[in-house]
Design an enzyme around this catalytic site. Structure first.
Site, PDB file in Angstrom:
ATOM      1  N   SER A 167     -43.223 -16.142 -26.839  1.00  0.00           N
ATOM      2  CA  SER A 167     -41.833 -16.482 -26.506  1.00  0.00           C
ATOM      3  C   SER A 167     -41.661 -16.729 -25.009  1.00  0.00           C
ATOM      4  O   SER A 167     -40.853 -17.576 -24.603  1.00  0.00           O
ATOM      5  CB  SER A 167     -40.867 -15.405 -27.004  1.00  0.00           C
ATOM      6  OG  SER A 167     -40.978 -14.221 -26.257  1.00  0.00           O
ATOM      7  N   MET A 198     -53.307 -10.315 -23.984  1.00  0.00           N
ATOM      8  CA  MET A 198     -53.658  -8.906 -24.216  1.00  0.00           C
ATOM      9  C   MET A 198     -55.135  -8.616 -23.970  1.00  0.00           C
ATOM     10  O   MET A 198     -55.802  -7.991 -24.788  1.00  0.00           O
ATOM     11  CB  MET A 198     -53.271  -8.513 -25.648  1.00  0.00           C
ATOM     12  CG  MET A 198     -51.794  -8.677 -25.945  1.00  0.00           C
ATOM     13  SD  MET A 198     -50.748  -7.683 -24.866  1.00  0.00           S
ATOM     14  CE  MET A 198     -51.021  -6.075 -25.584  1.00  0.00           C
ATOM     15  N   HIS A 231     -44.250  -8.313 -17.186  1.00  0.00           N
ATOM     16  CA  HIS A 231     -44.447  -6.982 -17.769  1.00  0.00           C
ATOM     17  C   HIS A 231     -43.083  -6.418 -18.180  1.00  0.00           C
ATOM     18  O   HIS A 231     -42.126  -6.488 -17.403  1.00  0.00           O
ATOM     19  CB  HIS A 231     -45.120  -6.055 -16.753  1.00  0.00           C
ATOM     20  CG  HIS A 231     -45.398  -4.705 -17.321  1.00  0.00           C
ATOM     21  ND1 HIS A 231     -46.418  -4.471 -18.212  1.00  0.00           N
ATOM     22  CD2 HIS A 231     -44.759  -3.520 -17.158  1.00  0.00           C
ATOM     23  CE1 HIS A 231     -46.406  -3.199 -18.571  1.00  0.00           C
ATOM     24  NE2 HIS A 231     -45.417  -2.601 -17.944  1.00  0.00           N
ATOM     25  N   THR A 250     -53.229  -8.331  -9.631  1.00  0.00           N
ATOM     26  CA  THR A 250     -54.286  -7.789  -8.785  1.00  0.00           C
ATOM     27  C   THR A 250     -55.228  -6.972  -9.672  1.00  0.00           C
ATOM     28  O   THR A 250     -54.991  -6.849 -10.881  1.00  0.00           O
ATOM     29  CB  THR A 250     -53.697  -6.891  -7.672  1.00  0.00           C
ATOM     30  OG1 THR A 250     -52.908  -5.867  -8.297  1.00  0.00           O
ATOM     31  CG2 THR A 250     -52.846  -7.696  -6.708  1.00  0.00           C
ATOM     32  N   GLN A 284     -34.140 -11.117 -20.862  1.00  0.00           N
ATOM     33  CA  GLN A 284     -34.235 -11.231 -19.398  1.00  0.00           C
ATOM     34  C   GLN A 284     -35.607 -11.734 -18.960  1.00  0.00           C
ATOM     35  O   GLN A 284     -35.725 -12.446 -17.960  1.00  0.00           O
ATOM     36  CB  GLN A 284     -33.910  -9.893 -18.735  1.00  0.00           C
ATOM     37  CG  GLN A 284     -32.516  -9.383 -19.052  1.00  0.00           C
ATOM     38  CD  GLN A 284     -31.460 -10.455 -18.870  1.00  0.00           C
ATOM     39  OE1 GLN A 284     -31.416 -11.137 -17.847  1.00  0.00           O
ATOM     40  NE2 GLN A 284     -30.605 -10.623 -19.881  1.00  0.00           N
TER      41      GLN A 284
HETATM   42  C1  GRF Z   1     -43.691  -9.552 -23.502  1.00  0.00           C
HETATM   43  O1  GRF Z   1     -42.880  -8.438 -23.711  1.00  0.00           O
HETATM   44  C2  GRF Z   1     -44.331  -9.495 -22.152  1.00  0.00           C
HETATM   45  O2  GRF Z   1     -43.544  -8.881 -21.188  1.00  0.00           O
HETATM   46  C3  GRF Z   1     -45.563  -8.667 -22.414  1.00  0.00           C
HETATM   47  O3  GRF Z   1     -45.997  -9.065 -23.693  1.00  0.00           O
HETATM   48  C4  GRF Z   1     -44.890  -9.564 -24.437  1.00  0.00           C
HETATM   49  C5  GRF Z   1     -45.257 -10.943 -24.865  1.00  0.00           C
HETATM   50  O4  GRF Z   1     -44.269 -11.524 -25.681  1.00  0.00           O
HETATM   51  N1  GRF Z   1     -46.537  -8.849 -21.366  1.00  0.00           N
HETATM   52  P1  GRF Z   1     -44.308 -13.086 -25.941  1.00  0.00           P
HETATM   53  O5  GRF Z   1     -45.677 -13.382 -26.548  1.00  0.00           O
HETATM   54  O6  GRF Z   1     -44.096 -13.788 -24.657  1.00  0.00           O
HETATM   55  O7  GRF Z   1     -43.214 -13.334 -26.930  1.00  0.00           O
END
Ligand code: GRF
Length: 204
Positions: free
Chosen positions: A13, A84, A103, A135, A167
């Site tokens: 997203s 991930m 994040h 980093t 947000q």
């Molecule tokens: C989001 O909450 C982002 O902050 C975190 O992983 C999630 C990814 O969601 N790093 P999407 O794949 O962008 O919907």
């Protein structure tokens, strides 16, 4: 404008928010073939690639393949958007100063996973999201922009996550645009925007 490559692992997203903001996304790369975001990128005519971590015996080998896939597009910016995988120091070094991450917490609070559950169990009254330069230390690095939301009395993880995600979709395109327009300056580990634009927002 200079181009960017977005790395995803799943839903995508934030990737979609970057694309829909009209940013010059040259390619979307996933480490998982089943990442839902790939279909949207392809539907918008954006190049997609899969570099599966399962195909490589070591993190170094995976990161080398990933770097090769990224560099084929010559991007100015690499944007991690729900990617991930823990990256090696060498990979982080290669894109130092031109790799951003989003994040779902107000860093330095709650680095790592399960940020919304931890926010609820800690009882913080403000939560939010952060775009930062990547980093070597996970979920650290100079902060570009943050958005805060209230933690409400009857929140559960789902409601709180949705409030934060809305947000995320605002601040990530903003941060990427600033970067690509050359408006971000890092001084002593602190990011400033040339032109004095606000680097925080509160969405009650
Ligand atoms: C989001 O909450 C982002 O902050 C975190 O992983 C999630 C990814 O969601 N790093 P999407 O794949 O962008 O919907």
């Amino acid at each position: 404008m200079n181009s960017m490559v977005v790395l995803i692992s799943g839903r995508g997203s934030n990737m979609r928010a970057l694309i829909d903001a009209g940013l010059p996304v040259a390619a979307v790369i996933s480490n998982r073939a089943d990442a839902a975001g790939l279909a949207y990128a392809a539907s918008r005519g954006i190049a997609t690639a899969i570099v599966s971590h399962r195909d490589y015996a070591t993190r170094d080998a995976f990161d080398a393949a990933l770097a090769q896939a990224i560099d084929a597009f010559h991007p100015e910016l690499v944007a991690l958007a729900g990617f991930m995988r823990i990256l090696t120091d060498g990979f982080v070094q290669r894109y130092q100063g031109r790799m951003l991450n989003i994040h779902p917490s107000l860093l330095p609070a709650f680095p790592g996973l399960d940020t919304h559950g931890r926010a609820l169990s800690t009882g913080v009254k403000l939560h939010g999201c952060t775009v930062h330069f990547v980093t070597a230390q996970l979920d650290h690095g100079p902060i570009v922009i943050q958005a805060a939301v209230p933690v409400l009395r009857h929140d559960d993880e789902t409601r709180l996550a949705a409030r934060v995600l809305a947000q995320e979709h605002r601040i990530y395109p903003q941060a990427a645009r600033w970067f690509l327009e050359g408006q971000l300056v890092i001084e002593g580990g602190v990011v400033r925007v040339v032109g004095d634009y606000p680097q925080q927002l509160y969405a009650p």
